[in-house]
Write a protein that holds these residues in place. Structure first.
Motif, PDB file in Angstrom:
ATOM      1  N   ILE A 196     -29.760  50.452 -27.692  1.00 52.84           N
ATOM      2  CA  ILE A 196     -28.740  51.498 -27.554  1.00 52.84           C
ATOM      3  C   ILE A 196     -28.959  52.607 -28.571  1.00 52.84           C
ATOM      4  CG2 ILE A 196     -26.269  51.992 -27.725  1.00 52.84           C
ATOM      5  CD1 ILE A 196     -27.107  50.441 -25.205  1.00 52.84           C
ATOM      6  N   THR A 197     -29.285  52.224 -29.804  1.00 54.64           N
ATOM      7  CA  THR A 197     -29.485  53.200 -30.875  1.00 54.64           C
ATOM      8  C   THR A 197     -30.653  54.128 -30.573  1.00 54.64           C
ATOM      9  OG1 THR A 197     -28.599  51.665 -32.526  1.00 54.64           O
ATOM     10  CG2 THR A 197     -29.969  53.471 -33.333  1.00 54.64           C
ATOM     11  N   THR A 198     -31.798  53.563 -30.234  1.00 50.04           N
ATOM     12  CA  THR A 198     -32.985  54.387 -30.005  1.00 50.04           C
ATOM     13  C   THR A 198     -32.898  55.190 -28.708  1.00 50.04           C
ATOM     14  OG1 THR A 198     -34.078  52.397 -29.124  1.00 50.04           O
ATOM     15  CG2 THR A 198     -34.547  53.006 -31.408  1.00 50.04           C
ATOM     16  N   ASN A 199     -32.143  54.703 -27.730  1.00 51.67           N
ATOM     17  CA  ASN A 199     -31.899  55.520 -26.535  1.00 51.67           C
ATOM     18  C   ASN A 199     -31.320  56.871 -26.923  1.00 51.67           C
ATOM     19  OD1 ASN A 199     -32.803  53.606 -24.727  1.00 51.67           O
ATOM     20  ND2 ASN A 199     -30.764  52.909 -24.112  1.00 51.67           N
ATOM     21  N   THR A 200     -30.321  56.858 -27.791  1.00 53.21           N
ATOM     22  CA  THR A 200     -29.662  58.096 -28.203  1.00 53.21           C
ATOM     23  C   THR A 200     -30.582  58.966 -29.048  1.00 53.21           C
ATOM     24  OG1 THR A 200     -27.523  56.952 -28.194  1.00 53.21           O
ATOM     25  CG2 THR A 200     -27.634  59.030 -29.382  1.00 53.21           C
TER      26      THR A 200
ATOM     27  N   LEU B 158     -41.184  53.495 -29.976  1.00 50.66           N
ATOM     28  CA  LEU B 158     -41.806  52.217 -30.334  1.00 50.66           C
ATOM     29  C   LEU B 158     -40.747  51.145 -30.577  1.00 50.66           C
ATOM     30  CD1 LEU B 158     -44.286  50.523 -31.079  1.00 50.66           C
ATOM     31  CD2 LEU B 158     -44.085  51.416 -33.420  1.00 50.66           C
ATOM     32  N   VAL B 159     -39.719  51.488 -31.344  1.00 50.65           N
ATOM     33  CA  VAL B 159     -38.633  50.533 -31.590  1.00 50.65           C
ATOM     34  C   VAL B 159     -37.903  50.203 -30.293  1.00 50.65           C
ATOM     35  CG1 VAL B 159     -36.452  50.158 -32.829  1.00 50.65           C
ATOM     36  CG2 VAL B 159     -38.349  51.321 -33.973  1.00 50.65           C
ATOM     37  N   ASN B 160     -37.757  51.202 -29.446  1.00 51.76           N
ATOM     38  CA  ASN B 160     -37.104  51.005 -28.153  1.00 51.76           C
ATOM     39  C   ASN B 160     -37.845  49.966 -27.319  1.00 51.76           C
ATOM     40  OD1 ASN B 160     -36.554  51.946 -25.122  1.00 51.76           O
ATOM     41  ND2 ASN B 160     -34.885  52.708 -26.396  1.00 51.76           N
ATOM     42  N   MET B 161     -39.164  50.077 -27.282  1.00 51.06           N
ATOM     43  CA  MET B 161     -39.965  49.123 -26.514  1.00 51.06           C
ATOM     44  C   MET B 161     -39.909  47.728 -27.119  1.00 51.06           C
ATOM     45  SD  MET B 161     -43.300  51.275 -25.197  1.00 51.06           S
ATOM     46  CE  MET B 161     -43.628  52.167 -26.716  1.00 51.06           C
ATOM     47  N   MET B 162     -39.910  47.637 -28.441  1.00 46.28           N
ATOM     48  CA  MET B 162     -39.810  46.337 -29.100  1.00 46.28           C
ATOM     49  C   MET B 162     -38.469  45.666 -28.799  1.00 46.28           C
ATOM     50  SD  MET B 162     -41.530  47.289 -32.800  1.00 46.28           S
ATOM     51  CE  MET B 162     -41.065  45.725 -33.527  1.00 46.28           C
ATOM     52  N   SER B 163     -37.420  46.468 -28.729  1.00 43.50           N
ATOM     53  CA  SER B 163     -36.101  45.906 -28.416  1.00 43.50           C
ATOM     54  C   SER B 163     -36.057  45.367 -26.990  1.00 43.50           C
ATOM     55  CB  SER B 163     -35.010  46.959 -28.631  1.00 43.50           C
ATOM     56  OG  SER B 163     -35.119  48.015 -27.692  1.00 43.50           O
ATOM     57  N   LEU B 164     -36.729  46.050 -26.077  1.00 39.86           N
ATOM     58  CA  LEU B 164     -36.797  45.562 -24.697  1.00 39.86           C
ATOM     59  C   LEU B 164     -37.571  44.248 -24.615  1.00 39.86           C
ATOM     60  CD1 LEU B 164     -37.386  48.918 -22.801  1.00 39.86           C
ATOM     61  CD2 LEU B 164     -35.460  47.372 -22.454  1.00 39.86           C
ATOM     62  N   VAL B 165     -38.605  44.124 -25.419  1.00 43.93           N
ATOM     63  CA  VAL B 165     -39.351  42.862 -25.465  1.00 43.93           C
ATOM     64  C   VAL B 165     -38.427  41.732 -25.909  1.00 43.93           C
ATOM     65  CG1 VAL B 165     -41.191  41.603 -26.651  1.00 43.93           C
ATOM     66  CG2 VAL B 165     -41.598  43.930 -25.851  1.00 43.93           C
ATOM     67  N   GLY B 166     -37.571  42.007 -26.886  1.00 44.05           N
ATOM     68  CA  GLY B 166     -36.604  41.012 -27.334  1.00 44.05           C
ATOM     69  C   GLY B 166     -35.635  40.616 -26.240  1.00 44.05           C
ATOM     70  N   MET B 167     -35.162  41.599 -25.461  1.00 40.89           N
ATOM     71  CA  MET B 167     -34.236  41.317 -24.360  1.00 40.89           C
ATOM     72  C   MET B 167     -34.926  40.492 -23.269  1.00 40.89           C
ATOM     73  SD  MET B 167     -31.288  43.043 -25.044  1.00 40.89           S
ATOM     74  CE  MET B 167     -30.465  43.619 -23.567  1.00 40.89           C
ATOM     75  N   ILE B 168     -36.226  40.739 -23.079  1.00 39.13           N
ATOM     76  CA  ILE B 168     -36.969  40.081 -21.996  1.00 39.13           C
ATOM     77  C   ILE B 168     -37.348  38.649 -22.351  1.00 39.13           C
ATOM     78  CG2 ILE B 168     -39.139  40.121 -20.685  1.00 39.13           C
ATOM     79  CD1 ILE B 168     -39.014  43.244 -21.032  1.00 39.13           C
ATOM     80  N   THR B 169     -37.811  38.450 -23.568  1.00 36.26           N
ATOM     81  CA  THR B 169     -38.459  37.183 -23.904  1.00 36.26           C
ATOM     82  C   THR B 169     -37.573  36.175 -24.623  1.00 36.26           C
ATOM     83  OG1 THR B 169     -39.284  38.056 -26.025  1.00 36.26           O
ATOM     84  CG2 THR B 169     -40.691  38.339 -24.070  1.00 36.26           C
ATOM     85  N   SER B 170     -36.520  36.641 -25.272  1.00 34.71           N
ATOM     86  CA  SER B 170     -35.755  35.725 -26.119  1.00 34.71           C
ATOM     87  C   SER B 170     -34.609  35.056 -25.368  1.00 34.71           C
ATOM     88  CB  SER B 170     -35.195  36.466 -27.342  1.00 34.71           C
ATOM     89  OG  SER B 170     -34.445  35.572 -28.148  1.00 34.71           O
TER      90      SER B 170
ATOM     91  N   SER C  90     -31.457  43.018 -30.449  1.00 35.23           N
ATOM     92  CA  SER C  90     -32.295  43.830 -29.568  1.00 35.23           C
ATOM     93  C   SER C  90     -31.457  44.843 -28.805  1.00 35.23           C
ATOM     94  CB  SER C  90     -33.067  42.936 -28.593  1.00 35.23           C
ATOM     95  OG  SER C  90     -33.942  42.066 -29.267  1.00 35.23           O
ATOM     96  N   PHE C  91     -30.288  44.412 -28.345  1.00 38.09           N
ATOM     97  CA  PHE C  91     -29.390  45.317 -27.632  1.00 38.09           C
ATOM     98  C   PHE C  91     -28.948  46.461 -28.535  1.00 38.09           C
ATOM     99  CE2 PHE C  91     -24.956  46.499 -26.696  1.00 38.09           C
ATOM    100  CZ  PHE C  91     -25.131  47.049 -25.446  1.00 38.09           C
ATOM    101  N   ILE C  92     -28.607  46.149 -29.773  1.00 40.84           N
ATOM    102  CA  ILE C  92     -28.188  47.185 -30.720  1.00 40.84           C
ATOM    103  C   ILE C  92     -29.320  48.193 -30.939  1.00 40.84           C
ATOM    104  CG2 ILE C  92     -27.584  47.615 -33.143  1.00 40.84           C
ATOM    105  CD1 ILE C  92     -26.084  44.879 -33.037  1.00 40.84           C
TER     106      ILE C  92
END
Length: 389
Positions: free
Chosen positions: A100-104, A74-86, A95-97
């Motif tokens: 990367i964190t939730t990927n691991t 869920l956090v991973n998807m929210m971070s992608l939304v930040g990368m896409i929209t902001s 969002s990048f941080i």
């Protein structure tokens, strides 16, 4: 379809999400901050990852692996939304941080699922097949990434597709692990884990070898795209071809290496010697290649990944041969080497930037990689005694 095969398929989709963005993250971020400081942002992301991994056993005991991975997704998807929209550099950095964190963290959970559902008698085949499948995702993405950057809307489109792949992973996971039951995860303080590694030198050795491998990956992921694009002068279409060829060994060698260990009992130490030597020599040579010939670059990077693939598969097989599913503290330390490498590698390379041009980073990396040879004799071979340090 049995559960282990489902996990392989879901791992493919999640790795597809990671791979799509991995080789463009540094160039995307270099549009926001200087390329000399991109490594610092990677280091910060990795430090946060390391801190959360250190608490992973507590989180797993509290939530269970199923809830833990779903929250991470869920956090991973929210971070992608930040990368896409902001368009705000601070939001993009945060969002990048988080990404990367939730990927691991998700990959850690996948390891637990695969260890749980897999056959302990075929660890080599299980890990070799798993690595082959996830590396197939890595191999398929460079040309797709290039097409998306140059033809279909650039970086934003890449992150949108990553978002869709994560949704598929999440939906599939919800239905695939409904009956998963957690074992009792061992809550071991860091000091006790350190004492264990100090006593069991072979586990310390394989952890250090993994760190050196992840250090190699971190250095390459951050600086190779920048070097080929900004300094050698390749276009993204050419880089896509180079990276696709470069990643082929991970598809070709993953399963065969596992079979060599399981069926033909080839010594893991022998395979590690071969892998590290190939990786080191070919990486060192990068600093002295000045041609813009695409075949030359594809070949030398192909060789670096032959070495890396052999080293990665053999290291994974060794680890899962010597730990149990509930020993998440040992698995967590092994996975800690990914964020630690992304802290150490960019910081070291940033310092080197002060004295040397970018191209010499790869010669230095080749020398650093070669140090892995020192730790191989300390690994167990069947019931042999371990050499003291």
């Amino acid at each position: 379809m049995n559960k282990i095969n489902r996990m392989y398929i879901l791992s493919f989709f999640f790795t597809l999400h990671i791979a799509l963005s991995a080789y463009v993250n540094s160039t995307f971020l270099s549009n926001i901050i200087s390329e000399k400081y991109v490594g610092i942002l990677f280091a910060i992301a990795s430090l946060v990852t390391l801190l959360l991994l250190s608490k992973s056993v507590n989180l797993l005991k509290h939530f269970g692996n199923r809830k833990f991975v779903l929250w991470s997704l869920l956090v991973n998807m929210m971070s992608l939304v930040g990368m896409i929209t902001s368009g705000n550099s601070y939001i993009i950095a945060l969002s990048f941080i988080a990404l990367i964190t939730t990927n691991t963290l998700v990959l850690l959970s996948i390891d637990i699922f695969i260890e749980h559902f897999g056959n302990p008698q075929t660890i080599g085949k299980n890990r070799g097949l798993y690595l082959t499948i996830i590396n197939l995702a890595w191999m398929l993405t460079p040309l797709a990434t290039v097409f998306l950057i140059t033809k279909e809307g650039g970086y934003q489109t890449i992150y949108i597709i990553s978002f869709l792949a994560t949704i598929i992973m999440t939906i599939g996971l919800v239905f695939s692990v409904r009956t998963f039951e957690d074992k009792t995860y061992k809550k071991t303080p860091f000091l006790e884990t350190y004492k264990y590694l100090k006593t069991n030198r072979h586990m310390l050795a394989i952890t250090v070898i993994n760190f050196i491998l992840q250090f190699f990956f971190a250095w390459m992921v951050v600086y190779m795209p920048i070097y080929l694009y900004e300094h050698i002068g390749f276009g993204w279409d050419q880089i896509g071809i180079i990276f696709t060829i470069m990643l082929a060994p991970f598809i070709i060698l993953g399963l065969p290496v596992g079979v060599l260990v399981d069926k033909y009992h080839v010594r893991k130490r022998t395979l590690l010697y071969i892998g590290i030597l190939i990786m080191s020599i070919s990486t060192f040579s990068i600093s002295y290649i000045t041609t813009k010939n695409i075949i030359t670059w594809a070949l030398v990077l192909f060789m670096t990944r032959i070495g890396a693939s052999i080293t990665e598969t053999t290291s994974e097989i060794y680890l899962f041969t010597h730990i149990r599913e509930e020993e998440t503290h040992l698995l967590s330390v092994f996975r800690d080497m990914v964020p630690i490498s992304y802290i150490v590698a960019p910081l070291i390379s940033t310092l080197i930037f002060i004295f040397l041009p970018l191209k010499f980073l790869f010669a230095i990396l080749g020398v650093i990689t070669l140090t892995g040879l020192y730790y191989i004799p300390h690994l167990k071979h069947n019931h042999e005694n371990i050499l003291p340090y």
